[in-house]
Write a protein that holds these residues in place. Structure first.
Motif, PDB file in Angstrom:
ATOM      1  N   GLU A 466       0.861  -1.243   0.020  1.00 25.70           N
ATOM      2  CA  GLU A 466       0.061   0.034   0.076  1.00 25.70           C
ATOM      3  C   GLU A 466       0.874   1.416  -0.087  1.00 25.70           C
ATOM      4  O   GLU A 466       0.514   2.256  -0.816  1.00 25.70           O
ATOM      5  N   TRP A 484      -0.535  -0.947  -7.749  1.00 29.29           N
ATOM      6  CA  TRP A 484      -0.605  -1.039  -6.242  1.00 29.29           C
ATOM      7  C   TRP A 484      -1.821  -1.042  -5.577  1.00 29.29           C
ATOM      8  O   TRP A 484      -2.043  -1.317  -4.362  1.00 29.29           O
ATOM      9  N   THR A 485      -2.482  -0.057  -6.243  1.00 34.73           N
ATOM     10  CA  THR A 485      -3.872   0.137  -5.590  1.00 34.73           C
ATOM     11  C   THR A 485      -4.730  -0.927  -5.602  1.00 34.73           C
ATOM     12  O   THR A 485      -5.536  -1.430  -4.735  1.00 34.73           O
ATOM     13  N   THR A 488      -3.603  -3.384  -3.164  1.00 36.88           N
ATOM     14  CA  THR A 488      -3.986  -3.196  -1.804  1.00 36.88           C
ATOM     15  C   THR A 488      -5.699  -3.365  -1.656  1.00 36.88           C
ATOM     16  O   THR A 488      -5.854  -3.797  -0.338  1.00 36.88           O
ATOM     17  N   ASN A 492      -5.785  -6.369   1.382  1.00 33.15           N
ATOM     18  CA  ASN A 492      -5.724  -5.610   2.390  1.00 33.15           C
ATOM     19  C   ASN A 492      -7.118  -4.766   2.798  1.00 33.15           C
ATOM     20  O   ASN A 492      -7.273  -4.290   4.094  1.00 33.15           O
ATOM     21  N   TYR A 504     -10.189   3.622  -1.364  1.00 29.58           N
ATOM     22  CA  TYR A 504      -9.398   2.941  -2.378  1.00 29.58           C
ATOM     23  C   TYR A 504     -10.436   2.683  -3.681  1.00 29.58           C
ATOM     24  O   TYR A 504      -9.709   2.423  -4.794  1.00 29.58           O
TER      25      TYR A 504
END
Length: 585
Positions: A466, A484-485, A488, A492, A504
């Motif tokens: 993240e 990476w979003t 995440t 996560n 997000y």
């Protein structure tokens, strides 16, 4: 007052409880009994904690309420005396520069010019054990708590039992490889030492039995009949639908260890509990109470099925899982009708002094060196015992590849990110550094940096992956930010608050839209506001433009004033530091 004495203890339970409570109160600790469990007869467990710092907590177990409470309070002193409550945390600039960080008798060894291990730490045997290939660098042994490279390596004195020589062992090695194994507190030195050595045997033999898929001999019913309290607990578990196997885990009478396994036919899983003590009955009772420590009967459905894959059972990661919460894999071979060892009706019991001598004789026969550090500054005897090659929880190579200080040099830089105004390329370069240094994308940043963040902010759930999304946004690399979003959200989002997950999702939508050169973002604003909310849309839009990219994070200073949970931890530590200054011998 009623006086209750139990085997293995050198004082009545009532006296121990009263003394422990008085000492804790005098030290400034405000202890509360937060929860009790008594799921079956003769099995009690209690969770105690400091009202002012809930991160300082212990669990106790026993065959009675008083035994469980004495156990929990003893463990509290064990973890205060050895500083274990603070083992995973950075203590800030002020303590790092103080007259001592851990104990008044610590010794600091400056880092060498060529980064080799300095003279004066470890002995030849330990150097060969921790650094057989000569690859270990001095800089890797700076302790997590101080992070003070300028002072060097902080080492603590241990007495080598074979010749009573004082050997200095780096705090970094202790924290990385031994964690809580081999620690104890007690009414007397021998009582505590016997408990600590019992723990070493318990975990070492448990690992060996699991890793080698050893089949164990059942304890005969005639032997179990000697212990009616244990039998009553086992009977109730079996009445509730949990078959129980009680095994002699002494490996032919060599070690004072018992194993009790619970089956859960409702979901096909099992749970193996191990316990050790020179007295057979105490070891058996501890094993059964350990089985249910902190668990009600409805909590017995979280374990794993037995397996025939002995290679997977023997993997280091599986053994580490067994240390953490006993939920690792177990081989079906453990339950074979033909045991690999005969049952032995063993007994190493006597006075606690005789028991300590008997246990040390086992280590002598195995040519295992024992190192002991004694602590009495809190008015209760406690010790930490290291037996390299037997009491290690993690392998020595972790000092090279999984050291708890591997990201310490990034701490100040990462904590300053929320208010940073760097050129874009510096943020992208930091992503490359995170990759080059081999930091796992799944690792929580707070654990890498040794922070107690509290649960109500973005630092609590922030993982390296993240963080890379945030850095990519700040660096203007929207393609990498999208990767990476999405990572995440995949890995996560289950631990996010609904608001953070919504942020997000909104950010992902905006990043996807940014890839669509033929679409006008203004055309979607109203729909986005209705879907995500105006405030969330504004926050995600700002991040897309390279502003406020570190959503939910805030700058943290070197003494961690921005983290109330960490400050509470430091306040607790200062109570210990004060006691050390007043009472150290």
């Amino acid at each position: 007052m009623t006086q209750t004495f139990i085997p293995g203890k050198d004082a009545a339970l009532e006296d121990s409880i009263q003394r422990f409570y008085q000492q804790l109160s005098a030290l400034g600790f405000n202890i509360e009994e937060a929860s009790w469990l008594n799921p079956v007869p003769h099995v009690w467990s209690v969770h105690i904690r400091d009202r002012d710092c809930p991160l300082c907590f212990t669990n106790g177990k026993g065959a009675s309420k008083k035994a469980a409470l004495a156990s929990a309070l003893g463990e509290y002193f064990e973890r205060l005396s050895t500083n274990y409550f603070f083992a995973d945390f950075y203590l800030g600039h002020s303590i790092a520069q103080g007259d001592f960080v851990h104990y008044p008798n610590e010794k600091w060894f400056p880092l060498t010019a060529d980064d080799t291990l300095p003279h004066g730490i470890l002995d030849d045997r330990l150097r060969n054990f921790y650094d057989p290939d000569g690859a270990l660098r001095a800089g890797a042994l700076v302790d997590l708590q101080s992070g003070n490279k300028e002072r060097g390596i902080c080492a603590l004195p241990f007495t080598r039992q074979s010749d009573q020589a004082v050997i200095y062992i780096p705090m970094n090695i202790i924290g990385n490889l031994y964690v809580s194994n081999g620690m104890s507190a007690g009414n007397t030195a021998n009582e505590a030492r016997v408990q600590a050595l019992s723990e070493v045997f318990e975990r070492h033999i448990k690992n060996r039995i699991i890793a080698e898929s050893i089949s164990l001999p059942l304890i005969p019913q005639t032997v179990l009949d000697r212990y009616p309290g244990v039998l009553a607990a086992i009977s109730r578990l079996e009445e509730e639908g949990f078959p129980i196997f009680a095994y002699d885990a002494s490996l032919g009478g060599e070690y004072p260890v018992i194993c009790v396994v619970l089956f859960n036919p409702a979901n096909g899983t099992c749970f193996a509990s191990f316990g050790a003590h020179p007295d057979f009955g105490v070891a058996l009772e501890r094993t059964v109470t350990e089985l249910l420590q902190g668990r009600s009967l409805k909590d017995l459905d979280v374990f794993t099925p037995p397996t025939f894959d002995d290679e997977e059972v023997a993997e280091q990661t599986n053994l580490e899982t067994h240390f953490i919460d006993s939920s690792g894999l177990i081989s079906w071979d453990l339950f074979k009708e033909d045991a690999d060892y005969p049952f032995v009706d063993w007994n190493f019991s006597g006075t606690t002094g005789a028991e300590f001598a008997a246990m040390m004789e086992i280590f002598r026969r195995k040519e295992a060196e024992v190192y002991i550090a004694d602590y009495e500054h809190l008015g209760v005897y406690a010790c930490r015992i290291l037996v390299p090659g037997m009491s290690d929880i993690y392998p020595a190579e972790d000092l090279l590849f999984a050291n708890n200080t591997m990201a310490a040099h990034l701490r100040d830089e990462l904590l300053s990110l929320p208010e940073s105004q760097w050129p874009p390329e510096r943020y992208l370069a930091l992503i490359e550094r995170l990759d080059d240094e081999g930091l796992d994308d799944f690792t929580r940043v707070r654990e890498l940096l040794g922070l107690a963040t509290g649960r109500d902010n973005g630092w609590f759930t922030l993982r390296v992956g993240e963080l890379k999304a945030m850095l990519a946004l700040a660096g203007g690399d929207l393609e990498q930010a999208l990767i990476w979003t999405e990572w995440t959200l995949d890995f996560n989002s289950s631990v996010f608050s609904p608001q953070r997950e919504n942020y997000y999702r909104c950010l992902q939508t905006l990043l996807l839209l940014a890839q669509e050169s033929g679409r006008d973002p203004a055309q979607y604003r109203t729909a986005f506001e209705r879907m995500y909310g105006a405030a969330t849309l504004a926050s995600a839009t700002a991040a897309l433009r390279g502003k406020q990219c570190f959503a939910g994070l805030f700058t943290i200073d070197g003494d961690l004033h921005a983290l109330p949970a960490h400050r509470a931890l430091l306040a607790a530590y200062e109570k210990l530091q004060l006691a050390k200054r007043r009472h150290w011998r």
